[in-house]
Design an enzyme around this catalytic site. Sequence first.
Site, mmCIF file in Angstrom:
data_model
loop_
_atom_site.group_PDB
_atom_site.id
_atom_site.type_symbol
_atom_site.label_atom_id
_atom_site.label_comp_id
_atom_site.label_asym_id
_atom_site.label_seq_id
_atom_site.Cartn_x
_atom_site.Cartn_y
_atom_site.Cartn_z
ATOM 1 N N ASN A 182 72.717 -121.623 40.718
ATOM 2 C CA ASN A 182 73.006 -121.709 42.085
ATOM 3 C C ASN A 182 73.754 -120.340 42.480
ATOM 4 O O ASN A 182 74.633 -119.715 41.731
ATOM 5 C CB ASN A 182 74.074 -122.776 42.718
ATOM 6 C CG ASN A 182 73.286 -124.096 42.415
ATOM 7 O OD1 ASN A 182 72.050 -124.275 42.570
ATOM 8 N ND2 ASN A 182 74.065 -124.943 41.784
ATOM 9 N N HIS A 210 76.530 -119.100 35.986
ATOM 10 C CA HIS A 210 76.405 -120.145 34.801
ATOM 11 C C HIS A 210 75.146 -120.734 35.294
ATOM 12 O O HIS A 210 74.453 -120.934 36.302
ATOM 13 C CB HIS A 210 77.448 -121.150 34.728
ATOM 14 C CG HIS A 210 77.554 -121.585 36.123
ATOM 15 N ND1 HIS A 210 78.392 -121.057 37.154
ATOM 16 C CD2 HIS A 210 77.414 -123.172 36.600
ATOM 17 C CE1 HIS A 210 78.508 -121.980 38.250
ATOM 18 N NE2 HIS A 210 77.918 -123.280 37.723
#
Length: 138
Positions: free
Chosen positions: A89, A102
């Site tokens: 995201n 991440h």
Amino acid sequence: MMRDDNCIFCKIAAGEIPSKTIYEDDSYRVILDLGPATRGHALILPKDHYANLFQLPEEKCAEVMKLAKKMGTQMKENLKADGFNLVQNNGECAGQTVFHFHLHLIPRYENDGQKIGWTVGNPSSEELEEIRNRIMGE
């Protein structure tokens, strides 16, 4: 090492905050997610701080995908996962809550009840052409 002293993922990646680490090298730490979508849900964390995909250098993008393949293969074999989602995201409106790049590794199991997806749209051919033109800068 590039680091943000206020970033919790920088602290986890550096080993300053305990985690359930399943892989580590000089550049990355892979940890089990504390709020997993499924059994084995993990996060790939670069040890250097990059807020999002757009800050991540291209060579790091390639390394992250290689590591995702390696860890996904290991999880699929050892956890007997039936499939896999990779989720990344960028930006608050896209669901990013920690502003340190991440990649989520989410093993999937038949009938696991997890829903990872979106509402399917139905654009016209003209709308698709207009979007294509904008993306291409035409």
